[in-house]
Design a protein around this motif. Structure first.
Motif, PDB file in Angstrom:
ATOM      1  N   PHE A   1       0.838  -1.202   0.000  1.00 17.00           N
ATOM      2  CA  PHE A   1       0.000   0.000   0.000  1.00 17.00           C
ATOM      3  C   PHE A   1       0.872   1.251   0.000  1.00 17.00           C
ATOM      4  O   PHE A   1       1.949   1.282   0.613  1.00 17.00           O
ATOM      5  CB  PHE A   1      -0.937   0.029   1.215  1.00 17.00           C
ATOM      6  N   GLU A   2       0.408   2.267  -0.692  1.00 18.02           N
ATOM      7  CA  GLU A   2       1.092   3.551  -0.787  1.00 18.02           C
ATOM      8  C   GLU A   2       0.151   4.636  -0.281  1.00 18.02           C
ATOM      9  O   GLU A   2      -1.071   4.456  -0.294  1.00 18.02           O
ATOM     10  CB  GLU A   2       1.457   3.826  -2.238  1.00 18.02           C
TER      11      GLU A   2
ATOM     12  N   GLN B   1      -6.496   7.729  -1.035  1.00 12.75           N
ATOM     13  CA  GLN B   1      -7.322   8.720  -1.730  1.00 12.75           C
ATOM     14  C   GLN B   1      -8.216   8.091  -2.797  1.00 12.75           C
ATOM     15  O   GLN B   1      -8.960   8.794  -3.473  1.00 12.75           O
ATOM     16  CB  GLN B   1      -6.430   9.789  -2.376  1.00 12.75           C
ATOM     17  N   SER B   2      -8.160   6.802  -2.951  1.00 13.68           N
ATOM     18  CA  SER B   2      -8.930   6.108  -3.981  1.00 13.68           C
ATOM     19  C   SER B   2     -10.430   6.256  -3.746  1.00 13.68           C
ATOM     20  O   SER B   2     -10.896   6.233  -2.602  1.00 13.68           O
ATOM     21  CB  SER B   2      -8.571   4.621  -3.987  1.00 13.68           C
ATOM     22  N   ARG B   3     -11.178   6.385  -4.828  1.00 17.92           N
ATOM     23  CA  ARG B   3     -12.640   6.421  -4.738  1.00 17.92           C
ATOM     24  C   ARG B   3     -13.203   5.013  -4.558  1.00 17.92           C
ATOM     25  O   ARG B   3     -14.382   4.846  -4.298  1.00 17.92           O
ATOM     26  CB  ARG B   3     -13.233   7.054  -6.003  1.00 17.92           C
TER      27      ARG B   3
ATOM     28  N   PRO C   1     -11.776   2.123  -2.363  1.00 16.69           N
ATOM     29  CA  PRO C   1     -10.773   1.484  -1.502  1.00 16.69           C
ATOM     30  C   PRO C   1     -10.889  -0.037  -1.461  1.00 16.69           C
ATOM     31  O   PRO C   1      -9.891  -0.721  -1.246  1.00 16.69           O
ATOM     32  CB  PRO C   1     -11.020   2.102  -0.135  1.00 16.69           C
ATOM     33  N   GLY C   2     -12.076  -0.565  -1.686  1.00 11.78           N
ATOM     34  CA  GLY C   2     -12.232  -2.019  -1.692  1.00 11.78           C
ATOM     35  C   GLY C   2     -11.437  -2.666  -2.815  1.00 11.78           C
ATOM     36  O   GLY C   2     -10.759  -3.675  -2.614  1.00 11.78           O
ATOM     37  N   ALA C   3     -11.501  -2.074  -4.007  1.00 12.08           N
ATOM     38  CA  ALA C   3     -10.760  -2.617  -5.150  1.00 12.08           C
ATOM     39  C   ALA C   3      -9.257  -2.555  -4.896  1.00 12.08           C
ATOM     40  O   ALA C   3      -8.535  -3.522  -5.160  1.00 12.08           O
ATOM     41  CB  ALA C   3     -11.114  -1.857  -6.424  1.00 12.08           C
ATOM     42  N   VAL C   4      -8.782  -1.431  -4.353  1.00 10.90           N
ATOM     43  CA  VAL C   4      -7.357  -1.297  -4.042  1.00 10.90           C
ATOM     44  C   VAL C   4      -6.974  -2.300  -2.948  1.00 10.90           C
ATOM     45  O   VAL C   4      -5.956  -2.980  -3.042  1.00 10.90           O
ATOM     46  CB  VAL C   4      -7.014   0.136  -3.594  1.00 10.90           C
TER      47      VAL C   4
ATOM     48  N   VAL D   1      -7.218   1.837   5.515  1.00 15.46           N
ATOM     49  CA  VAL D   1      -8.446   1.944   6.295  1.00 15.46           C
ATOM     50  C   VAL D   1      -9.369   2.941   5.605  1.00 15.46           C
ATOM     51  O   VAL D   1      -8.927   4.018   5.211  1.00 15.46           O
ATOM     52  CB  VAL D   1      -8.164   2.439   7.727  1.00 15.46           C
ATOM     53  N   ALA D   2     -10.638   2.585   5.480  1.00 13.27           N
ATOM     54  CA  ALA D   2     -11.630   3.502   4.926  1.00 13.27           C
ATOM     55  C   ALA D   2     -12.924   3.341   5.709  1.00 13.27           C
ATOM     56  O   ALA D   2     -13.263   2.238   6.134  1.00 13.27           O
ATOM     57  CB  ALA D   2     -11.870   3.206   3.447  1.00 13.27           C
TER      58      ALA D   2
END
Length: 82
Positions: A10-11, A16-18, A20-23, A48-49
């Protein structure tokens, strides 16, 4: 809704991803999953999101609780405010 993932790649930009589940699923495992063996000299990173209820109170903070057994077999715990 809370999402928590652990992995080795993880970076900061991932937070900031719209989506986060996919990332999280592409770079790690969800909470409760098993991480693969650590690459040499690497520590895990976490993503964490959370989304608050739109008609509820604001979120105050995330807390991550780390639990482990020390060298004497005693239970230890540390709480991190994120």
């Amino acid at each position: 809704t809370v999402r928590f993932f652990g992995g080795w790649d993880f970076e900061p930009a991932d937070a900031q991803s719209r989506n986060p589940g996919a990332v999280g699923y592409s770079k790690g495992v969800p909470m409760g999953g098993d991480l693969t063996t650590a690459p040499e000299g690497r520590a895990p990173t976490f993503l964490v999101a959370a989304l608050r209820d739109p008609i509820g109170a604001n979120l105050d903070r995330y807390q991550i609780v780390k639990g482990w057994l020390d060298e004497n077999g005693e239970t230890r715990e540390e709480v991190y405010d994120v």
